[in-house]
Design a protein around this motif. Structure first.
Motif, short mmCIF file in Angstrom:
data_model
loop_
_atom_site.label_atom_id
_atom_site.label_comp_id
_atom_site.label_asym_id
_atom_site.label_seq_id
_atom_site.Cartn_x
_atom_site.Cartn_y
_atom_site.Cartn_z
N LYS A 67 71.42 48.53 95.19
CA LYS A 67 72.41 48.19 94.29
C LYS A 67 73.81 48.44 94.64
O LYS A 67 74.67 47.70 94.71
CB LYS A 67 72.16 48.84 92.82
CG LYS A 67 72.88 48.23 91.67
CD LYS A 67 72.56 48.88 90.53
CE LYS A 67 73.22 48.31 89.47
NZ LYS A 67 72.85 48.88 87.96
N LYS A 70 74.66 46.21 97.58
CA LYS A 70 75.13 44.87 97.24
C LYS A 70 76.71 45.06 96.60
O LYS A 70 77.55 44.08 96.86
CB LYS A 70 74.24 44.27 96.05
CG LYS A 70 73.00 43.75 96.47
CD LYS A 70 71.92 43.40 95.51
CE LYS A 70 70.86 42.96 95.89
NZ LYS A 70 69.55 42.58 94.80
N GLN A 71 76.96 45.91 95.88
CA GLN A 71 78.40 46.14 95.38
C GLN A 71 79.18 46.23 96.28
O GLN A 71 80.47 45.66 96.13
CB GLN A 71 78.14 47.34 94.41
CG GLN A 71 79.42 47.30 93.48
CD GLN A 71 79.22 48.43 92.46
OE1 GLN A 71 78.53 49.64 92.74
NE2 GLN A 71 80.13 48.46 91.25
N SER A 72 78.90 46.89 97.23
CA SER A 72 79.68 47.22 98.35
C SER A 72 80.28 45.94 99.10
O SER A 72 81.39 45.87 99.76
CB SER A 72 79.37 48.12 99.57
OG SER A 72 80.30 48.48 100.60
N LYS A 73 78.88 45.19 99.39
CA LYS A 73 79.28 43.97 100.29
C LYS A 73 80.22 43.11 99.31
O LYS A 73 80.88 42.20 100.02
CB LYS A 73 77.95 43.16 100.31
CG LYS A 73 77.13 43.97 101.34
CD LYS A 73 75.68 43.18 101.63
CE LYS A 73 74.80 43.79 102.89
NZ LYS A 73 73.80 43.15 103.04
N ARG A 74 80.01 42.91 98.18
CA ARG A 74 80.85 42.32 97.36
C ARG A 74 82.31 42.62 97.24
O ARG A 74 83.44 41.89 97.35
CB ARG A 74 80.43 42.11 95.86
CG ARG A 74 79.32 41.12 95.49
CD ARG A 74 79.13 41.21 93.95
NE ARG A 74 77.63 41.64 93.85
CZ ARG A 74 77.52 42.75 92.85
NH1 ARG A 74 78.33 43.01 91.94
NH2 ARG A 74 76.12 42.91 92.80
N ARG A 75 82.53 43.91 97.25
CA ARG A 75 83.88 44.46 97.44
C ARG A 75 84.40 43.92 98.87
O ARG A 75 85.68 43.54 98.69
CB ARG A 75 83.92 45.96 97.11
CG ARG A 75 85.08 46.60 97.22
CD ARG A 75 85.11 47.90 96.70
NE ARG A 75 84.11 48.63 96.82
CZ ARG A 75 83.82 49.90 97.56
NH1 ARG A 75 84.88 50.40 97.74
NH2 ARG A 75 82.53 50.25 97.62
N ASP A 77 83.75 41.59 100.63
CA ASP A 77 83.98 40.32 100.86
C ASP A 77 85.16 39.93 100.05
O ASP A 77 86.03 38.95 100.45
CB ASP A 77 82.76 39.34 100.12
CG ASP A 77 81.30 39.52 101.23
OD1 ASP A 77 81.65 39.92 102.26
OD2 ASP A 77 80.27 39.22 100.44
N ASP A 78 85.49 40.53 98.80
CA ASP A 78 86.51 40.25 97.99
C ASP A 78 87.93 40.58 98.96
O ASP A 78 89.07 39.77 98.85
CB ASP A 78 86.84 41.14 96.53
CG ASP A 78 85.72 40.61 95.74
OD1 ASP A 78 85.21 39.60 95.85
OD2 ASP A 78 85.38 41.32 94.74
N ARG A 79 87.96 41.75 99.70
CA ARG A 79 88.64 42.26 100.54
C ARG A 79 89.17 41.23 101.49
O ARG A 79 90.32 40.92 101.84
CB ARG A 79 88.62 43.55 101.24
CG ARG A 79 88.86 44.75 100.09
CD ARG A 79 88.60 45.92 100.78
NE ARG A 79 88.61 47.21 99.71
CZ ARG A 79 88.41 48.44 100.21
NH1 ARG A 79 87.68 48.57 101.45
NH2 ARG A 79 88.08 49.37 99.26
N SER A 81 88.45 38.06 101.55
CA SER A 81 89.31 36.78 101.00
C SER A 81 90.53 37.01 100.67
O SER A 81 91.57 36.19 100.77
CB SER A 81 88.20 36.37 99.73
OG SER A 81 88.64 37.30 98.67
#
Length: 123
Positions: A67, A70-75, A77-79, A81
């Motif tokens: 979990k 996944k949260q780290s990957k989303r963060r 990915d946001d950076r 972008s």
């Protein structure tokens, strides 16, 4: 035993094993194939027991880790972008288009009680 004598010992053992394997293959190849199949089935059964019985117990502890990954990957990915959008905005600025101003955040400061002394009479 030093390293040279150990290497010689290993070479002798492997040579004798190879000779034995070739002799069995020449004399009785069907028996050799049956033995290989038997050991393969035994290894497969042990692997399946390990995989289904023990991995489920071990896997429970990894759920929090997965979990977090996944949260780290989303963060990140946001950076990525955001970095791309900033570089895109700089290119547009050079072309003559103006950047939009960010809305001011509505944050308030909450006063703490660090400076005040406690009334020691009320313990």
């Amino acid at each position: 035993m030093n390293r040279r004598s150990m290497n010689g010992f290993i070479i002798v053992i492997l040579t004798l094993g190879g000779i034995g394997l070739l002799a069995t293959l020449v004399r009785n190849p069907m028996w050799l194939l049956q033995q290989i199949a038997f050991y393969a089935v035994i290894a497969g059964v042990i692997f399946l027991i390990y995989r289904y019985a023990f991995q489920k117990r071990i896997g429970r502890g990894n759920s929090a880790y997965e979990k977090a990954v996944k949260q780290s990957k989303r963060r990140f990915d946001d950076r990525d972008s955001k970095v791309k959008s900033i570089s895109q905005a700089r290119k547009n600025l050079k072309k003559g288009s103006a950047l939009k101003k960010k809305k001011q955040t509505h944050l308030t400061v909450i006063e703490g009680k660090k400076g005040k002394k406690k009334n020691r009479a009320f313990f």
